[in-house]
Design an enzyme around this catalytic site. Structure first.
Site, PDB file in Angstrom:
ATOM      1  N   SER A  79     -23.120  21.536 -16.489  1.00 48.30           N
ATOM      2  CA  SER A  79     -22.097  22.525 -15.711  1.00 48.30           C
ATOM      3  C   SER A  79     -21.393  23.333 -16.551  1.00 48.30           C
ATOM      4  O   SER A  79     -21.206  23.252 -17.823  1.00 48.30           O
ATOM      5  CB  SER A  79     -21.177  21.606 -14.894  1.00 48.30           C
ATOM      6  N   TYR A 104     -15.281  14.413 -14.846  1.00 51.19           N
ATOM      7  CA  TYR A 104     -16.646  15.092 -14.867  1.00 51.19           C
ATOM      8  C   TYR A 104     -16.915  16.054 -15.826  1.00 51.19           C
ATOM      9  O   TYR A 104     -18.034  16.063 -16.473  1.00 51.19           O
ATOM     10  CB  TYR A 104     -16.273  16.080 -13.358  1.00 51.19           C
TER      11      TYR A 104
END
Lengths: 299, 300
Positions: free
Chosen positions: B192, B205
């Site tokens: 990401s 995350y």
């Protein structure tokens, strides 16, 4: 120094490096693909185009040979007309042109010296005159002059390296800007040495770092116009530039320092350029793609 | 501090018009459901024509039922691959994807289960092999994200869940797949943009995504001698079920507008990147992350 680092002895470590190329050297830059052996692989006959660049017009500097040739041929397969900018390698350029035309696309050859801004402007005016538009600009031409140490890089060489590798990106892109529209794109060839550094190509690796930052800045500058700007950073690739710059004895094991222990072939670079040139990468800008056999993993 | 800073003389207001792309919405459970999203994500580019780049290949895509995973499955199928989709419990999303793939003349196996469970990861690989006889492309894509305002709000249970789903499942699945992978095969991990930029609202995350970057590089080195390439994709803000299922409703309308392109990506804009990494188009590429983020991070 207060510390001492005594050496207790030596441990010899050897490596068997696969040899894929005979020793060879070309005395002039840019090099000639016709004189290389084995010939670089620039075309994948199994590659089927699907019109990803249908009726687009692409300028590829240094498109006569090496990576530029592979890009020219693949772009033509995907339906683009090609403008090849090269220095004086007429035979290489003619061969590439014949491959482009075999795909049913037009190919305009523009020989000249990119260090002259007037020639850079002429590239754009000739392209517009011939094709009426411009969609894709690939700034790919480069020189590199091998030197052992900063002290051997003359001011003349330094300036020339930047004049060929960096300044034309400003000149050509500037001249192209009035014709680029929403959906157009620019792709610049940088290099793994921009990331790794390279002690024998200090000036060349500096130019490639400059291209990286130019790419990012232009991406920000052109995003409101819907023009995407990205780059490709090749690792060691079997191109005329290598035989025209590396010492002869470095050629046989050229590229074996990569994780894959081999040099890349130009054909292995072309799909990265196609990805960046097409709508396959509509949400991608300011990025560099690394096609280097795993040599550097900094992305 | 000893340094005397110049006093603040006043303030200048700076405002920006952020484009609203989506109605405000929230889903209360993870993984989210694509069927509940409004507008629906665009997962197929009808102009994309396959040319058999993955013909005869078998791809296993975790989180392939929806979002980026669904778009990847569809593009892989267009390129001739049969697909094994591993998902949690979003049966409707998964069946929609399956129907879509089968309409293109490709096979699609649905495997529902919990990737936190190592036995299930092994089972997913086994079921793929027993159904298709081989495995060529492994896409580790499933992820969860639980935004919290501060580190102190991240419970140990959440931290463990995030790493179990996002990272440990990659170890388990890849480990189970390794004996069956051959030279020319490819592994693709979804990381990401937040691994690179950091995200103060998704600390666990983004840490798990950073771990995936290093995992990708290390595994690339480990498998290069087997001729297996390992790469990753780092999406920016993409319109997927994960977004309404993780962010507060009021963040959703302007999702992704901080990118230079001032918009979210759509899943179909990610799919060609995975095709590139899965196919022979990237035969000289390993250990790399491709960034598809609208220019949000430029550090490749």
């Amino acid at each position: 120094m207060d510390f001492e680092f005594p050496i207790l002895g030596y441990h010899e470590q050897c490596q068997r490096l696969p040899v894929r190329f005979p020793a060879q050297h070309q005395p002039l830059q840019p090099g000639l693909e016709t004189e290389m052996y084995p010939k670089p692989v620039f075309d994948n006959p199994n590659y089927v185009g699907t019109g990803k660049l249908n009726n687009k017009v692409a300028i590829i500097t240094g498109g006569d040979s090496g990576i530029g040739r592979a890009v020219s041929v693949l772009f033509a397969k995907e339906g683009a007309d090609i403008v090849i900018v090269y220095y004086n390698e007429h035979e290489d350029a003619q061969i590439t042109k014949s491959y482009v035309e075999a795909q049913g696309r037009r190919c305009l050859l523009l020989p000249g010296d990119l260090t002259e801004e007037s020639f850079c402007q002429e590239i754009i005016s000739q392209t517009i005159q011939c094709f009426g538009k411009l969609d894709i600009l690939v700034n790919n031409a480069a020189v590199q002059f091998w030197q052992d140490g900063l002290e051997n890089i003359t001011a003349l060489q330094l300036y020339l390296t930047f004049q060929v590798n960096v300044f034309p990106l400003f000149f050509v892109t500037k001249a192209a800007l009035p014709y680029l529209r929403q959906g157009s794109c620019i792709i610049n060839t940088t290099s793994v040495v921009a990331y790794e550094g390279f002690e024998y190509l200090i000036d060349y690796s500096s130019t490639k770092g400059a291209i990286m930052a130019f790419t990012r800045s232009m991406a920000r500058s052109l995003v409101p116009k819907g023009i995407r700007v990205n780059g490709v950073a090749p690792g060691p690739i079997w191109t005329p530039l290598q035989v025209a710059s590396l010492p002869e004895q470095n050629i046989p094991i050229f590229g074996t320092e990569s994780l894959m222990k081999r040099a890349g072939q130009p054909v292995e670079l072309a799909p990265a350029y196609l990805y960046l040139a097409s709508d396959d990468s509509t949400y991608v800008t300011g990025q560099i793609l690394h096609v280097n056999g795993g040599l550097v993993m900094s992305s | 501090m000893n340094i005397q800073l110049p006093p603040i003389l006043g303030y200048q207001e700076q405002c920006e018009q952020l484009p609203l792309q989506f109605p405000s919405q929230h889903q209360s459970m993870q993984p989210g459901f694509e069927t509940l999203m409004e507008p629906k994500p665009i997962f197929d580019n009808p102009a994309y024509i396959g040319t058999g780049k993955l013909k005869g290949k078998i791809a296993l895509v975790t989180g392939g039922d929806s979002g980026i995973g669904r778009a990847v499955c569809v593009a892989f199928a267009k390129e001739g691959a049969d697909i094994s989709i591993v998902y949690y419990n979003e049966h409707e999303d998964a069946n929609n994807t399956k129907r879509y793939i089968e309409a293109m003349g490709c096979k699609c196996l649905l495997i529902s289960g919990d990737l936190r469970n190592e036995a299930f990861c092994c089972q997913a690989v086994e079921m793929t092999l027993s159904s298709f006889g081989r495995l060529d492309v492994l896409v580790n894509n499933a992820g969860v994200q639980f935004p919290q305002y501060s580190l102190t709000d991240i419970t140990t249970a959440q931290l463990e869940t995030t790493f179990q789903v996002n990272l440990f499942s990659m170890f388990h699945t890849t480990k189970a797949a390794l004996p069956f992978l051959k030279s020319g095969n490819s592994i693709i991990n979804t990381t990401s943009v937040s691994a690179y930029n950091g995200s103060e609202l998704a600390i666990d995350y983004s840490a798990s995504k950073g771990a995936i970057v290093s995992y990708t590089r290390a595994l690339a080195r480990s498998l290069v001698s087997s001729g297996i390439r390992v790469n990753g994709v780092a999406p920016g803000a993409v319109w997927t079920p994960l977004q309404p299922a993780s962010w507060p409703a009021d963040i959703v309308p302007t999702l992704g507008t901080e990118a230079p392109m001032r918009r979210s990506g759509q899943p179909f804009e990610l799919a060609p990147t995975y095709v590139y990494l899965a196919s022979d188009d990237s035969s000289y590429v390993t250990g790399q992350i491709l960034h598809v983020d609208g220019g949000l991070s430029m550090q490749s």
